[in-house]
Design a protein around this motif. Structure first.
Motif, PDB file in Angstrom:
ATOM      1  N   THR A  82       1.044  -1.080  -0.081  1.00  0.00           N
ATOM      2  CA  THR A  82       0.002   0.087   0.117  1.00  0.00           C
ATOM      3  C   THR A  82       0.895   1.339   0.037  1.00  0.00           C
ATOM      4  OG1 THR A  82      -0.090   0.104   2.460  1.00  0.00           O
ATOM      5  CG2 THR A  82      -1.731  -1.334   1.385  1.00  0.00           C
ATOM      6  N   ILE A  83       0.258   2.132  -0.527  1.00  0.00           N
ATOM      7  CA  ILE A  83       0.940   3.561  -0.461  1.00  0.00           C
ATOM      8  C   ILE A  83       1.359   4.101   1.058  1.00  0.00           C
ATOM      9  CG2 ILE A  83       0.825   6.189  -1.002  1.00  0.00           C
ATOM     10  CD1 ILE A  83      -0.815   5.362  -3.461  1.00  0.00           C
ATOM     11  N   GLY A  84       2.441   4.416   1.403  1.00  0.00           N
ATOM     12  CA  GLY A  84       2.711   4.787   3.107  1.00  0.00           C
ATOM     13  C   GLY A  84       2.916   3.451   3.596  1.00  0.00           C
ATOM     14  N   SER A  85       2.787   2.290   3.063  1.00  0.00           N
ATOM     15  CA  SER A  85       2.728   0.905   3.999  1.00  0.00           C
ATOM     16  C   SER A  85       1.912   0.980   5.157  1.00  0.00           C
ATOM     17  CB  SER A  85       4.315   0.772   4.459  1.00  0.00           C
ATOM     18  OG  SER A  85       5.178   0.688   3.468  1.00  0.00           O
ATOM     19  N   LYS A  86       0.698   1.664   4.829  1.00  0.00           N
ATOM     20  CA  LYS A  86      -0.415   1.757   5.771  1.00  0.00           C
ATOM     21  C   LYS A  86      -1.560   0.584   5.620  1.00  0.00           C
ATOM     22  CE  LYS A  86       0.849   5.889   7.131  1.00  0.00           C
ATOM     23  NZ  LYS A  86       1.626   6.189   8.532  1.00  0.00           N
ATOM     24  N   PRO A  87      -2.074   0.242   6.573  1.00  0.00           N
ATOM     25  CA  PRO A  87      -3.249  -0.825   6.661  1.00  0.00           C
ATOM     26  C   PRO A  87      -4.136  -0.442   5.133  1.00  0.00           C
ATOM     27  CG  PRO A  87      -2.976  -0.063   8.943  1.00  0.00           C
ATOM     28  CD  PRO A  87      -2.132   1.026   7.991  1.00  0.00           C
ATOM     29  N   ALA A  88      -4.260  -1.407   4.660  1.00  0.00           N
ATOM     30  CA  ALA A  88      -5.120  -1.135   3.239  1.00  0.00           C
ATOM     31  C   ALA A  88      -6.646  -0.622   3.599  1.00  0.00           C
ATOM     32  CB  ALA A  88      -5.370  -2.344   2.499  1.00  0.00           C
ATOM     33  N   VAL A  89      -6.854   0.302   2.773  1.00  0.00           N
ATOM     34  CA  VAL A  89      -8.328   0.801   3.086  1.00  0.00           C
ATOM     35  C   VAL A  89      -9.270   0.962   1.860  1.00  0.00           C
ATOM     36  CG1 VAL A  89      -7.812   2.516   5.051  1.00  0.00           C
ATOM     37  CG2 VAL A  89      -7.275   3.300   2.508  1.00  0.00           C
ATOM     38  N   GLY A  90      -8.140   0.686   0.484  1.00  0.00           N
ATOM     39  CA  GLY A  90      -9.043   0.694  -0.761  1.00  0.00           C
ATOM     40  C   GLY A  90      -7.900   0.289  -1.916  1.00  0.00           C
ATOM     41  N   ILE A  91      -8.445   0.593  -3.289  1.00  0.00           N
ATOM     42  CA  ILE A  91      -7.425   0.199  -4.261  1.00  0.00           C
ATOM     43  C   ILE A  91      -7.792   1.328  -5.158  1.00  0.00           C
ATOM     44  CG2 ILE A  91      -7.452  -1.435  -6.261  1.00  0.00           C
ATOM     45  CD1 ILE A  91      -9.703  -3.074  -4.692  1.00  0.00           C
ATOM     46  N   CYS A  92      -6.303   1.936  -5.517  1.00  0.00           N
ATOM     47  CA  CYS A  92      -6.255   2.746  -6.301  1.00  0.00           C
ATOM     48  C   CYS A  92      -6.032   2.210  -7.921  1.00  0.00           C
ATOM     49  CB  CYS A  92      -5.000   3.798  -6.233  1.00  0.00           C
ATOM     50  SG  CYS A  92      -3.406   2.941  -6.250  1.00  0.00           S
ATOM     51  N   GLY A  93      -6.022   3.123  -9.067  1.00  0.00           N
ATOM     52  CA  GLY A  93      -6.076   2.716 -10.388  1.00  0.00           C
ATOM     53  C   GLY A  93      -5.053   1.736 -10.976  1.00  0.00           C
ATOM     54  N   SER A  94      -3.762   2.485 -10.293  1.00  0.00           N
ATOM     55  CA  SER A  94      -2.603   1.302 -10.833  1.00  0.00           C
ATOM     56  C   SER A  94      -2.372   0.214  -9.954  1.00  0.00           C
ATOM     57  CB  SER A  94      -1.327   2.405 -10.312  1.00  0.00           C
ATOM     58  OG  SER A  94      -1.290   2.547  -9.132  1.00  0.00           O
ATOM     59  N   GLY A  95      -3.047   0.148  -8.648  1.00  0.00           N
ATOM     60  CA  GLY A  95      -3.089  -1.081  -8.303  1.00  0.00           C
ATOM     61  C   GLY A  95      -4.036  -2.127  -8.892  1.00  0.00           C
ATOM     62  N   LEU A  96      -5.203  -1.415  -9.250  1.00  0.00           N
ATOM     63  CA  LEU A  96      -6.341  -2.144  -9.989  1.00  0.00           C
ATOM     64  C   LEU A  96      -5.899  -2.993 -11.002  1.00  0.00           C
ATOM     65  CD1 LEU A  96      -9.361  -3.042  -9.930  1.00  0.00           C
ATOM     66  CD2 LEU A  96      -9.718  -0.694 -11.245  1.00  0.00           C
ATOM     67  N   LEU A  97      -5.085  -2.245 -11.842  1.00  0.00           N
ATOM     68  CA  LEU A  97      -4.425  -2.783 -13.022  1.00  0.00           C
ATOM     69  C   LEU A  97      -3.675  -4.011 -13.039  1.00  0.00           C
ATOM     70  CD1 LEU A  97      -3.722  -2.584 -15.970  1.00  0.00           C
ATOM     71  CD2 LEU A  97      -1.968  -0.848 -15.384  1.00  0.00           C
ATOM     72  N   ILE A  98      -2.708  -3.802 -11.937  1.00  0.00           N
ATOM     73  CA  ILE A  98      -1.557  -4.931 -11.344  1.00  0.00           C
ATOM     74  C   ILE A  98      -2.575  -6.060 -10.824  1.00  0.00           C
ATOM     75  CG2 ILE A  98       0.000  -5.581  -9.972  1.00  0.00           C
ATOM     76  CD1 ILE A  98       1.118  -2.749 -10.232  1.00  0.00           C
ATOM     77  N   ILE A  99      -3.529  -5.876 -10.020  1.00  0.00           N
ATOM     78  CA  ILE A  99      -4.593  -6.966  -9.493  1.00  0.00           C
ATOM     79  C   ILE A  99      -5.082  -7.815 -10.533  1.00  0.00           C
ATOM     80  CG2 ILE A  99      -6.529  -7.402  -8.063  1.00  0.00           C
ATOM     81  CD1 ILE A  99      -5.688  -5.072  -6.173  1.00  0.00           C
ATOM     82  N   ILE A 100      -5.867  -7.146 -11.682  1.00  0.00           N
ATOM     83  CA  ILE A 100      -6.546  -7.849 -12.663  1.00  0.00           C
ATOM     84  C   ILE A 100      -5.647  -8.487 -13.404  1.00  0.00           C
ATOM     85  CG2 ILE A 100      -7.858  -7.452 -14.449  1.00  0.00           C
ATOM     86  CD1 ILE A 100      -9.307  -5.174 -13.112  1.00  0.00           C
ATOM     87  N   ALA A 101      -4.233  -7.990 -13.699  1.00  0.00           N
ATOM     88  CA  ALA A 101      -3.503  -8.356 -14.809  1.00  0.00           C
ATOM     89  C   ALA A 101      -2.964  -9.772 -13.988  1.00  0.00           C
ATOM     90  CB  ALA A 101      -2.330  -7.677 -15.035  1.00  0.00           C
ATOM     91  N   THR A 102      -2.490 -10.083 -12.741  1.00  0.00           N
ATOM     92  CA  THR A 102      -1.951 -10.902 -12.068  1.00  0.00           C
ATOM     93  C   THR A 102      -3.016 -11.900 -11.897  1.00  0.00           C
ATOM     94  OG1 THR A 102      -0.580  -9.215 -10.746  1.00  0.00           O
ATOM     95  CG2 THR A 102      -0.943 -11.685  -9.841  1.00  0.00           C
ATOM     96  N   LEU A 103      -4.400 -11.760 -11.524  1.00  0.00           N
ATOM     97  CA  LEU A 103      -5.337 -12.717 -11.406  1.00  0.00           C
ATOM     98  C   LEU A 103      -5.483 -13.480 -12.777  1.00  0.00           C
ATOM     99  CD1 LEU A 103      -7.965 -10.749  -9.086  1.00  0.00           C
ATOM    100  CD2 LEU A 103      -6.251 -12.594  -8.453  1.00  0.00           C
ATOM    101  N   TYR A 104      -5.362 -12.680 -13.694  1.00  0.00           N
ATOM    102  CA  TYR A 104      -5.806 -13.202 -15.022  1.00  0.00           C
ATOM    103  C   TYR A 104      -4.752 -14.327 -15.519  1.00  0.00           C
ATOM    104  CZ  TYR A 104      -6.155 -13.610 -20.083  1.00  0.00           C
ATOM    105  OH  TYR A 104      -6.024 -14.134 -21.411  1.00  0.00           O
ATOM    106  N   GLU A 105      -3.485 -13.626 -15.040  1.00  0.00           N
ATOM    107  CA  GLU A 105      -2.254 -14.543 -15.348  1.00  0.00           C
ATOM    108  C   GLU A 105      -2.140 -15.746 -14.594  1.00  0.00           C
ATOM    109  OE1 GLU A 105       1.457 -11.890 -16.907  1.00  0.00           O
ATOM    110  OE2 GLU A 105       0.960 -11.547 -14.886  1.00  0.00           O
ATOM    111  N   CYS A 106      -2.680 -15.765 -13.457  1.00  0.00           N
ATOM    112  CA  CYS A 106      -2.640 -17.085 -12.641  1.00  0.00           C
ATOM    113  C   CYS A 106      -3.659 -17.898 -12.894  1.00  0.00           C
ATOM    114  CB  CYS A 106      -2.468 -16.487 -11.093  1.00  0.00           C
ATOM    115  SG  CYS A 106      -0.711 -15.708 -10.912  1.00  0.00           S
ATOM    116  N   GLY A 107      -4.899 -17.530 -13.643  1.00  0.00           N
ATOM    117  CA  GLY A 107      -5.945 -18.366 -13.998  1.00  0.00           C
ATOM    118  C   GLY A 107      -7.128 -18.089 -12.806  1.00  0.00           C
TER     119      GLY A 107
END
Length: 257
Positions: A82-107
């Motif tokens: 997370t930004i600032g290494s804080k407890p997660a409170v949500g998903i920003c745009g760049s994070g959303l991109l990486i999450i979806i790409a990773t989930l897709y690559e891993c099936g």
């Protein structure tokens, strides 16, 4: 519009011999292709997904926003940053991109953005708006509830990235070019400045190009505006650039629809 003209000035693409594709990614995706000899411009509405809008736990980039993500391909357990290494409170745009790409690559999700129901994991469950993937359990989050990615979120993301890809490929077709003709790709905008290039190409947000051809200019509109304020020469160039820019209305192009 003023934003894209300023972006062209700030990027310097109007002074290069290289065939350049300039993309300012935000709620509206503004796209320019050309070089010092000619410029063609178009815009398409991508929606707010890249800025956290339309995403259940979406947010702008700020403290606690998930901005990086990896996955154990065996256990399907995630590791987030997370930004600032804080407890997660949500998903920003760049994070959303990486999450979806990773989930897709891993099936974990298929090409249509649906979760694999056959996986043995408690991370995938049926929620109020359909199936979802638990990114962060409530006890580990900063909002006292699970942070999840839903199939509705993914569908909104697919529509947004599809609009951008359709826009840039349509503009290239209209001027008789293909992705292979692009000698330089310039990314601008708050989202474009932090985009993970591999993830963007994996999910079809951007065309597959040589990474060495890609440049990031940050807030291109602000940069161009600042340059115009500081230089009479740049202000004179603006007039010529505007005259050289040919506008394409994508809503009138059948291929884009």
């Amino acid at each position: 519009g003023g934003d894209i003209v300023a972006g062209v000035m700030g990027s310097g693409m109007y002074r290069t011999d290289k065939v350049t594709l300039f993309i300012d990614i935000g709620t509206n995706a503004e796209i320019v292709v050309g070089n010092r000899e000619w410029l063609a411009w178009a815009a398409c509405s991508a929606g707010p997904a890249f800025e956290g809008g339309g995403i259940l736990h979406g947010m702008r980039a700020g403290a606690g926003a998930i901005d990086d993500f990896s996955l154990d391909p065996v256990t399907h357990e995630p590791m987030i940053m997370t930004i600032g290494s804080k407890p997660a409170v949500g998903i920003c745009g760049s994070g959303l991109l990486i999450i979806i790409a990773t989930l897709y690559e891993c099936g974990i999700i298929d090409q249509g953005g649906h979760f694999n129901r056959d996986l043995v994991t408690d991370r995938i469950r049926k929620g109020r708006s359909g199936y979802e993937y638990i990114l962060v359990h409530a006890k580990e989050s900063g909002i006292d509830r699970d942070i999840v990615l839903t199939e509705v979120d993914i569908d909104n993301f697919i529509r947004a990235k599809g609009a951008i890809y359709a826009g840039l490929t349509t503009l290239l077709n209209e001027v008789g070019l293909t992705v292979n003709d692009i000698e330089q790709l310039i990314l601008a905008g708050a989202f474009g400045s932090y985009i993970d290039l591999d993830s963007a190409m994996t999910i079809g947000l951007l065309p597959e190009v040589d990474p060495t051809k890609v440049l990031y200019v940050g807030n291109g509109s602000l940069l161009g505006s600042w340059m115009s304020e500081m230089s009479n020469h740049i202000r004179r160039d603006v007039v010529e650039v505007v005259r050289n820019m040919t506008s394409f209305e994508l809503s009138e192009v059948t291929d884009f629809k």
